[in-house]
Each structure stands twice: as structure tokens, then as C-alpha cells.
Design a protein around this motif. Structure first.
Motif, short mmCIF file in Angstrom:
data_model
loop_
_atom_site.label_atom_id
_atom_site.label_comp_id
_atom_site.label_asym_id
_atom_site.label_seq_id
_atom_site.Cartn_x
_atom_site.Cartn_y
_atom_site.Cartn_z
N CYS A 1 -49.66 -4.72 -14.56
CA CYS A 1 -48.59 -5.38 -14.41
C CYS A 1 -47.77 -5.21 -14.58
CB CYS A 1 -49.18 -5.98 -15.13
SG CYS A 1 -51.11 -7.79 -14.89
N HIS A 2 -47.27 -4.05 -15.52
CA HIS A 2 -45.54 -3.65 -15.56
C HIS A 2 -44.99 -2.29 -15.02
CE1 HIS A 2 -45.40 -6.89 -18.83
NE2 HIS A 2 -46.40 -6.36 -19.02
N LYS B 1 -45.68 -2.89 -8.93
CA LYS B 1 -46.97 -4.10 -9.39
C LYS B 1 -46.60 -5.73 -10.02
CE LYS B 1 -50.80 -1.35 -8.16
NZ LYS B 1 -50.91 -0.92 -8.95
N ALA B 2 -45.43 -5.29 -10.63
CA ALA B 2 -44.53 -6.14 -10.99
C ALA B 2 -44.16 -7.61 -10.30
CB ALA B 2 -43.50 -5.76 -12.76
N GLY B 3 -43.80 -7.23 -9.56
CA GLY B 3 -43.88 -8.62 -8.74
C GLY B 3 -44.72 -9.34 -8.48
N GLU B 4 -45.27 -8.70 -7.75
CA GLU B 4 -46.71 -9.29 -7.07
C GLU B 4 -48.15 -9.96 -8.86
OE1 GLU B 4 -50.71 -6.28 -6.27
OE2 GLU B 4 -48.23 -5.79 -4.86
N ARG B 5 -47.36 -9.38 -10.17
CA ARG B 5 -48.07 -9.83 -11.16
C ARG B 5 -47.17 -11.21 -12.12
NH1 ARG B 5 -52.83 -7.83 -12.69
NH2 ARG B 5 -53.54 -6.63 -10.82
N ASN B 6 -45.64 -10.73 -11.43
CA ASN B 6 -45.08 -12.26 -11.91
C ASN B 6 -44.44 -11.36 -13.66
OD1 ASN B 6 -43.58 -13.85 -11.55
ND2 ASN B 6 -44.67 -15.22 -11.48
N ALA B 7 -44.66 -10.03 -13.76
CA ALA B 7 -44.37 -9.49 -15.25
C ALA B 7 -42.73 -8.56 -15.17
CB ALA B 7 -45.57 -8.30 -15.98
N THR C 1 -40.41 -6.11 -15.21
CA THR C 1 -40.24 -4.63 -14.63
C THR C 1 -40.71 -3.55 -16.48
OG1 THR C 1 -40.25 -5.14 -13.27
CG2 THR C 1 -39.96 -2.73 -13.07
#
Ligand code: HEC
Ligand code: HEC
Length: 145
Positions: A84-85, A89-95, A97
Motif C-alpha cells: 500500500c505504501h 502502489k500508494a496512488g491506487e491504494r489511496n495510502a 506514499t
């Protein structure tokens, strides 16, 4: 000679077992909590997860983790926090960065992958909880002046 030691030990075993049984019978097992040994004693829930993000106590503090981490494995093969971080990946997981400091090696070179020194997240980041302080703490952050 060897054989006689072995037989000696063999004959001792039933004696030891029997005296063990006798001891167990004479001294009933007591638990420190005063409950029956096979009774489940629920503990007071002292740690309560705090919703939302807690304020940092000083500027360079690794932010506390505002979510549970029980399910997330970190070992040499896998790091689920990165799913997620990591910047990929962070953008699509909304987490949030990882900040760029997590992508610098010891010489300050920028990397595309997480730096080895930042791999084990919970060396620095811990879940936030409302729990009684274990020791008195008189910490004051610098005023920033
Ligand atoms: C399923 C996706 C997901 C996984 C896996 C995950 N996180 Fe998070 N994390 C989030 C989201 C979303 C937020 C933002 C929550 C918020 O703002 O309330 C967050 C917030 C954080 C923050 C706070 C950042 C800040 O600036 O305050 C930290 C630190 C953090 N996570 C660390 C971790 C660690 C360490 C792991 C692994 C043990 C992990 N996370 C696993 C989704 C995830
Ligand atoms: C050596 C200590 C250390 C390790 C290990 C570490 N971090 Fe951090 N982290 C920090 C510090 C300090 C900050 C705040 C200052 C900064 O951004 O560098 C931070 C900031 C963050 C933030 C907030 C970024 C932002 O811009 O607000 C997230 C999210 C985060 N870390 C997640 C993780 C995850 C996930 C891991 C594991 C893959 C990890 N960190 C490993 C020390 C660490």
C-alpha cells in the motif's frame, strides 16, 4: 561398566516418576491469579486503538500508524506494508506514499526501491494506542525557534 550405569538409570526412572506423582498429589497447583489452572482469565483491555491520526510529538518523529497491523507480514521475502505504501502502489491504494527519505541509501543516493535501512517498518513506526504510561515522561519538544 557402561551397561551397569545404564541399568542403574533404567531402574531409577520408575522411582523418579512415582515420587513425581506423589509430589504432585501433595501440593495442589495454584495459579498466581487465584483462578483455576484451566480457567480462562480475561485481561483488562488497556490498549485502545485511537481512530484518526495522532499529532507528532516532535518534528522528526516517525508518524504513528493509524490502523491495525496485525495482518501485515514483514520478513525477508515479503513486506505487506509496501503493497500500500510503496510509491508504485500508494496512488491506487489511496495510502500516503513513503517519504523520499525511505528511498535513500547510506551514501544519500536515490533508489527506486525501499532502502534496506527502512525495510523493517516497525523498527520505527508503531500503532497508536491510548494506554497508561509505563513510566513518567517529562519530554518537551523544542519550540522550533
Ligand atoms: C491496505 C493498505 C495498507 C497497508 C497494507 C498498510 N497501510 Fe499504513 N496506511 C494506509 C492508509 C490508507 C493510511 C492513511 C490512514 C489515514 O490517514 O487515516 C495509512 C497510514 C499509515 C501511516 C501514517 C502516515 C502519516 O503520515 O501519518 C503509517 C506510519 C503507516 N500507515 C505505516 C504502515 C505500516 C508500518 C504498515 C505495515 C505494518 C502499513 N502501514 C500497512 C494503508 C495501508
Ligand atoms: C529508520 C526508521 C524508519 C523505518 C525503518 C521506516 N520509517 Fe517511515 N518514517 C520514518 C520517519 C523518521 C518519518 C518522518 C520523516 C520522514 O518523512 O522521513 C517517516 C515517515 C513515514 C510516512 C509518512 C510519509 C509522509 O510523507 O507523510 C509513512 C507513510 C511511512 N514512514 C511508512 C513507512 C513504512 C511502510 C515503512 C516500512 C516499509 C517505514 N516507514 C520504515 C522512519 C522510518
Amino acid at each position: 561398566m557402561r551397561k551397569s550405569i545404564a541399568t542403574g538409570v533404567m531402574t531409577l526412572i520408575p522411582v523418579l516418576l512415582l515420587s513425581g506423582v506423589a509430589l504432585a498429589q501433595s501440593a495442589p497447583v495454584e495459579s498466581l491469579r487465584g483462578a483455576e489452572v484451566d480457567e480462562l482469565v480475561p485481561l483488562n483491555q488497556v490498549h485502545k486503538n485511537v481512530e484518526g491520526r495522532m499529532q507528532r510529538n516532535y518534528r522528526q518523529q516517525p508518524p504513528l500508524i493509524p490502523h491495525s497491523i496485525e495482518q501485515y507480514q514483514i520478513d525477508v521475502r515479503t513486506n505487506q506494508c509496501l503493497s500500500c505504501h510503496d510509491w508504485t502502489k500508494a496512488g491506487e491504494r489511496n495510502a500516503p506514499t513513503l517519504s523520499m527519505t525511505h528511498y535513500l541509501d547510506r551514501e544519500g543516493r536515490e533508489l527506486d526501491r525501499i532502502a534496506g535501512t527502512r525495510y523493517f517498518c516497525n523498527q520505527c513506526h508503531v500503532p497508536q494506542a491510548d494506554a497508561p504510561a509505563l513510566v513518567d515522561n517529562v519530554f518537551q519538544p523544542s519550540s522550533g525557534n
